[in-house]
Design a protein around this motif. Structure first.
Motif, PDB file in Angstrom:
ATOM      1  N   TRP A  71       0.448  -8.580   8.151  1.00 58.85           N
ATOM      2  CA  TRP A  71      -0.073  -7.401   8.805  1.00 58.85           C
ATOM      3  C   TRP A  71      -1.500  -7.731   8.763  1.00 58.85           C
ATOM      4  O   TRP A  71      -2.272  -8.565   8.181  1.00 58.85           O
ATOM      5  N   ASP A  72      -2.219  -6.869   9.730  1.00 59.71           N
ATOM      6  CA  ASP A  72      -3.633  -6.797  10.087  1.00 59.71           C
ATOM      7  C   ASP A  72      -4.471  -6.326   8.678  1.00 59.71           C
ATOM      8  O   ASP A  72      -5.940  -6.338   8.849  1.00 59.71           O
ATOM      9  N   GLY A  73      -3.910  -5.449   7.915  1.00 62.46           N
ATOM     10  CA  GLY A  73      -4.505  -4.852   7.018  1.00 62.46           C
ATOM     11  C   GLY A  73      -4.751  -5.824   5.725  1.00 62.46           C
ATOM     12  O   GLY A  73      -4.432  -7.010   5.730  1.00 62.46           O
ATOM     13  N   ALA A  74      -5.541  -5.087   4.662  1.00 61.08           N
ATOM     14  CA  ALA A  74      -5.892  -5.844   3.390  1.00 61.08           C
ATOM     15  C   ALA A  74      -4.508  -6.233   2.668  1.00 61.08           C
ATOM     16  O   ALA A  74      -3.635  -5.697   2.747  1.00 61.08           O
ATOM     17  N   THR A  75      -4.869  -7.660   2.203  1.00 60.74           N
ATOM     18  CA  THR A  75      -3.454  -8.023   1.338  1.00 60.74           C
ATOM     19  C   THR A  75      -3.162  -6.981   0.254  1.00 60.74           C
ATOM     20  O   THR A  75      -4.140  -6.629  -0.400  1.00 60.74           O
ATOM     21  N   GLU A  76      -1.980  -6.770   0.057  1.00 61.23           N
ATOM     22  CA  GLU A  76      -1.533  -5.852  -1.024  1.00 61.23           C
ATOM     23  C   GLU A  76      -0.617  -6.727  -2.119  1.00 61.23           C
ATOM     24  O   GLU A  76       0.507  -6.718  -1.449  1.00 61.23           O
ATOM     25  N   ILE A  77      -0.906  -6.981  -3.211  1.00 59.31           N
ATOM     26  CA  ILE A  77      -0.033  -7.413  -4.223  1.00 59.31           C
ATOM     27  C   ILE A  77       0.078  -6.681  -5.474  1.00 59.31           C
ATOM     28  O   ILE A  77      -1.054  -6.515  -6.162  1.00 59.31           O
ATOM     29  N   PRO A  78       1.151  -6.268  -5.792  1.00 60.78           N
ATOM     30  CA  PRO A  78       1.485  -5.424  -6.942  1.00 60.78           C
ATOM     31  C   PRO A  78       0.974  -6.102  -8.286  1.00 60.78           C
ATOM     32  O   PRO A  78       1.016  -7.341  -8.424  1.00 60.78           O
ATOM     33  N   ASP A  79       0.507  -5.392  -9.211  1.00 59.91           N
ATOM     34  CA  ASP A  79       0.343  -5.909 -10.684  1.00 59.91           C
ATOM     35  C   ASP A  79       1.412  -6.683 -11.282  1.00 59.91           C
ATOM     36  O   ASP A  79       1.364  -7.604 -12.125  1.00 59.91           O
ATOM     37  N   ASN A  80       2.693  -6.082 -11.128  1.00 65.58           N
ATOM     38  CA  ASN A  80       3.803  -6.666 -11.615  1.00 65.58           C
ATOM     39  C   ASN A  80       4.367  -7.794 -10.580  1.00 65.58           C
ATOM     40  O   ASN A  80       5.850  -7.956 -10.639  1.00 65.58           O
ATOM     41  N   VAL A  81       3.693  -8.473  -9.965  1.00 68.47           N
ATOM     42  CA  VAL A  81       4.052  -9.762  -9.211  1.00 68.47           C
ATOM     43  C   VAL A  81       5.112 -10.458 -10.013  1.00 68.47           C
ATOM     44  O   VAL A  81       6.122 -11.070  -9.325  1.00 68.47           O
ATOM     45  N   ASP A  82       4.679 -10.982 -10.979  1.00 70.45           N
ATOM     46  CA  ASP A  82       5.717 -11.920 -11.977  1.00 70.45           C
ATOM     47  C   ASP A  82       7.050 -11.150 -11.879  1.00 70.45           C
ATOM     48  O   ASP A  82       7.955 -12.170 -11.709  1.00 70.45           O
TER      49      ASP A  82
END
Length: 493
Positions: A344-355
């Motif tokens: 998407w065009d917004g900012a990258t969003e990666i949660p803290d629990n990505v692992d």
């Protein structure tokens, strides 16, 4: 936008990583290419080729064909069999497993049997070196990337270690779009392949040796010794993927040091360096690639192993064009495959629990990467079928071959509790089937106590005469459904 996605990736950041991936791959192929096949420890310092043009490299070439296949057929139609047809149409390269799988397919053997049968190179390097197209079309979705890398690898590696290697590298590279830590990418990918595989054992050996403080070349020697019994230790996947991992770990985050460390392990140096470069490109984007090395090879793609004149739609001639076309396909792949990421065009969003979120995919990948020897998979409109032979696809006069067919209802939305599947065999003259059922009952998947699977086990018996290629076809029709499923089974004399 897809709902309930785990990762939202800014499309411009994503494109920068894809572009850096293939620039890094071109750099690796060009620095490592002149030393391919040298088995001793090396002392390479950098480029030895003329500036301005990268060396041609099948590691990248074949991915242009896979991209064409996705553009032409759609991701849902991509499997080992359709990729096999692309091999026969557009890839004249005759080397090792490439030539063996094509010879087998021309005789009628369908992948992955084409990659298994009489293939002394199925543990080799041809598949894990071409995973980036799958990883880049499924960023942050290692299960999807590995699924298609496995379908790809099965064509020329069947159930060999080369297929496990492809699953590992594709998962590592897909995870690198959302994981910032290189070690975490490696460990995630390790958990995505069978623990008993030689591939997994080789990666664990590298991790253990690195953690014990051993030097890079000492670790390299341990890996080479541990795999000396595979293919005479020559161009085999477990060691060479391990050499790439040695470069990634011992390079300590430095692009040049990492690539040169992998090259100096020797063996398939263009492949190990290309994978290091591509993985670094995904992790850090163009900012992580040294400007002098990037300028040295430019943006061009030079091919060596594909027939570009035979592809109706022109293959990309630059890394920028390749990036544009992969980026055009990625949203369709993510949507069609139910991906955990969205662009998407917004900012990258990666949660803290990505692992934790990525680890949920590992079980799915591990199951996909476990390919049974002498097996095939077929998808129909309602049913899928897995065919497993009890041995090589051969039959002698008056001989027999046992065949197991697992029929699975792929959908639960049609609202019927049971289907009745009618089986009809088309056999060569003099052949017969023992133990065949004419009708089998298949449940749907919509109730927990029905698994939607029915198994048929038969024995194929030959008559006194067999042909060079003996073509058997099973027709499966469903009561109340329109399209039959045709399952070809080819046995050689």
């Amino acid at each position: 936008m897809q709902k309930n996605v785990d990762f939202k990736l800014n499309v411009q950041e994503y494109r920068d990583k894809v572009y850096a991936c293939f620039i890094g791959k071109n750099i690796g192929g060009t620095v490592g290419g002149p030393y391919e096949g040298k088995r001793e420890i090396l002392d390479v310092k950098g480029f030895t080729t003329e500036p301005g043009v990268p060396l041609p490299n099948d590691d990248l070439d074949l991915q242009l064909v896979w991209l064409f296949g996705v553009e032409r057929l759609g991701i849902s139609a991509i499997n080992a069999a359709t990729l096999g047809e692309l091999w026969l149409s557009f890839i004249p390269a005759p080397w090792q497993e490439y030539g063996i799988c094509k010879a087998n397919m021309r005789r009628g053997l369908i992948p992955p049997i084409a990659g298994d049968y009489q293939n002394t190179w199925k543990h080799s390097n041809g598949a894990w070196i071409r995973t980036e197209v799958w990883a880049c079309m499924a960023p942050g979705c290692p299960a999807i990337a590995a699924k298609y890398a496995v379908e790809d690898a099965k064509v020329d590696h069947g159930s060999g270690e080369g297929t496990y290697a492809a699953a590992f590298v594709a998962a590592m590279q897909s995870a690198a779009f959302v994981l910032r830590d290189l070690r975490a990418c490696i460990e995630l990918a390790l958990n995505c392949i069978p623990a008993a595989s030689r591939m997994a054992k080789s990666i664990r050996l590298v991790l253990e040796s690195y953690d014990a403080g051993k030097e890079a070349m000492e670790t390299r020697n341990l890996v080479q010794e541990s795999n000396s019994d595979i293919g005479d230790g020559w161009f085999e996947a477990p060691s060479n993927v391990a050499y790439a991992v040695i470069g990634l770990l011992y390079g300590e985050g430095d692009f040049k040091k990492s690539m040169l460390t992998a090259i100096n392990c020797g063996d398939d140096t263009d492949c190990t360096a290309s994978t290091v470069g591509a993985t670094f490109g995904i992790l850090g984007g163009t900012a992580g690639i040294p400007e002098d090395w990037r300028a040295y090879i430019g943006d061009e793609i030079v091919t060596i192993s594909i027939d570009r004149s035979g592809i109706l739609r022109r293959t990309p001639s630059t890394c920028q064009e390749l990036t544009d076309r992969i980026a055009a396909q990625a949203p369709h792949v993510l949507f069609e495959c139910g991906g955990e990421s969205v662009l998407w065009d917004g900012a990258t969003e990666i949660p803290d629990n990505v692992d934790e979120l990525l680890k949920k995919q590992c079980g799915r990948i591990r199951g996909m990467s476990s390919v049974k020897p002498y097996s095939m998979h077929f998808d129909g409109a309602v049913l899928s079928a897995d065919v497993i032979l009890d041995g090589a696809p051969e039959i002698a006069p008056n001989g027999e071959r046992k065949v197991k067919i697992v029929l699975t209802n792929q959908y639960d939305k049609f609202g019927r509790v049971f289907y009745y599947a009618n089986l009809r065999w088309w056999l060569p003259d003099g052949f017969s089937i023992e133990g065949d059922k004419k009708t089998v009952q298949i449940s749907t998947n919509d109730y927990s106590h029905y698994n939607g699977v029915s198994t048929v086990e038969v024995t194929v018996r030959a008559g006194e005469r067999v042909e060079a290629v003996n073509r058997i076809v099973l027709e499966v029709t469903l009561d109340g459904r329109i399209l039959p499923l045709y399952i070809p089974i080819h046995l050689l004399s």
